[in-house]
Design an enzyme around this catalytic site. Structure first.
Site, PDB file in Angstrom:
ATOM      1  N   CYS A 193       0.842  -1.206   0.000  1.00 23.59           N
ATOM      2  CA  CYS A 193       0.000   0.000   0.000  1.00 23.59           C
ATOM      3  C   CYS A 193       0.870   1.246   0.000  1.00 23.59           C
ATOM      4  CB  CYS A 193      -0.925   0.003   1.209  1.00 23.59           C
ATOM      5  SG  CYS A 193      -2.010   1.457   1.291  1.00 23.59           S
ATOM      6  N   CYS A 232      -0.478   4.047   2.210  1.00 19.80           N
ATOM      7  CA  CYS A 232      -0.261   3.812   3.636  1.00 19.80           C
ATOM      8  C   CYS A 232       1.182   4.098   4.045  1.00 19.80           C
ATOM      9  CB  CYS A 232      -0.600   2.376   3.999  1.00 19.80           C
ATOM     10  SG  CYS A 232      -2.236   1.810   3.482  1.00 19.80           S
ATOM     11  N   ASP A 233       2.138   3.636   3.244  1.00 20.22           N
ATOM     12  CA  ASP A 233       3.532   3.608   3.680  1.00 20.22           C
ATOM     13  C   ASP A 233       4.487   4.480   2.871  1.00 20.22           C
ATOM     14  OD1 ASP A 233       2.821   1.703   5.622  1.00 20.22           O
ATOM     15  OD2 ASP A 233       3.023   0.070   4.184  1.00 20.22           O
TER      16      ASP A 233
END
Length: 307
Positions: free
Chosen positions: A132, A135-136
């Protein structure tokens, strides 16, 4: 006999349990084999509102779980082997053979990211391997990353990361991208994205974290060659698999296997059955979006029970 069975222990399921229990509904949540969902595979979550300094993914979902229990929801650590939706009330059979009968059901089983199947993906989980970018990606500002895949998702991830990372490699098995023309143009416009065609990632290396990938060009052909690609992050973008196999064709699914819901609702094709989170939403795949879906599903259940 309970009023609502919630299947799935991630942000969507726990949020639905919080809302229903707070409203006095007799709700049971069955967590499944991976309580907490995909948040348990990440480290620090920095984009969930209310945590200006970030929060550990496991702590976040554990607090959601504790809040649901505190509100009065029953949480079971078990697996739903089968679910009979042929008539209401519905009957779920758990892994230990126990049956639960429920007037309504919320399915929040999520979707699992597809991986290459390399041992190194597990070894470096949370240490440079991610599925992701949204997300990261923040953790790879001004660093070098690689994205595996050649479809629209891979191009979207690479484009997003190109705003953060100094260099983005796309590792593509074929000699072309499968992405739409629009997505290919977006990638081509970024000078810091380089596409490695006819390449397969076969391993990762690094001391305590990802420092590079072992890549093979023209795998299995006479022109085969292997080289090491220095990177700081390794992002998988080869799709997700929604956890809908246990439904055995009882609900309408789209061509990718995601549950189809009615417009502006979490209602499925079966009256009394609702879906929330990644199992019904392939577009966003964010914890906050899944939690919002859990709230919507709970409110839809409350509206149905009040009729």
């Amino acid at each position: 006999m309970i009023q609502c069975l919630i299947i799935g222990g991630g942000p969507a399921g726990y949020t639905a349990a919080i809302y229903l229990a707070r409203a006095g509904v007799n709700a049971v949540l069955v967590e499944g084999p991976q309580p907490g969902g995909q948040l348990t595979t990440t480290t620090i979550v920095e984009n969930f509102p209310g945590f200006p300094d970030g929060v550990d993914g496991n702590r976040l979902v554990n607090d959601m779980r504790r809040q649901a229990i505190g509100m009065g929801a029953t949480v079971r650590t078990a697996t739903v082997n089968s679910l009979d939706l042929s008539a209401r009330p519905f009957v779920a059979t758990l892994g230990d053979g126990e049956s639960i009968t429920a007037d309504t059901v919320i399915i929040a089983t999520g979707a699992q990211a597809r991986y290459l199947g390399l041992d190194d993906e597990k070894r470096y989980a949370g240490l440079g391997v991610s599925a992701c970018a949204t997300c990261d990606g923040f953790f790879y500002r001004r660093k070098t990353v690689a994205v595996v895949g050649g479809g629209d998702t891979a191009c979207e991830e690479a484009h997003y990361l190109s705003n953060l990372a100094s260099k983005v490699y796309m590792i593509v098995r074929k000699d072309h991208l499968r992405a739409s023309d629009a997505m290919q143009r977006r990638v081509a416009e970024r000078n810091n994205i380089e596409i490695l065609y006819n390449c397969n990632a076969v391993g990762l290396y690094g001391d305590g974290g990802v420092e590079g990938a072992h890549v093979v060009r023209h795998l299995g052909s006479p022109e085969q060659e292997q080289f090491d690609l220095p990177i700081d992050g390794f992002f998988l973008a080869i799709g997700h698999t929604p956890a809908t196999a246990f439904l055995a064709g009882q609900l309408d699914l789209d061509e990718a296997g995601y549950i189809v819901t009615a417009p502006h609702s979490t209602a499925t094709s079966v009256n009394g059955v609702f879906a929330a989170g990644d199992v019904a939403n392939a577009a966003y795949r964010q914890a906050i979006a899944a939690a919002g879906d859990g709230c919507r599903a709970a409110l839809d259940v409350l509206a149905l029970l009040a009729r």
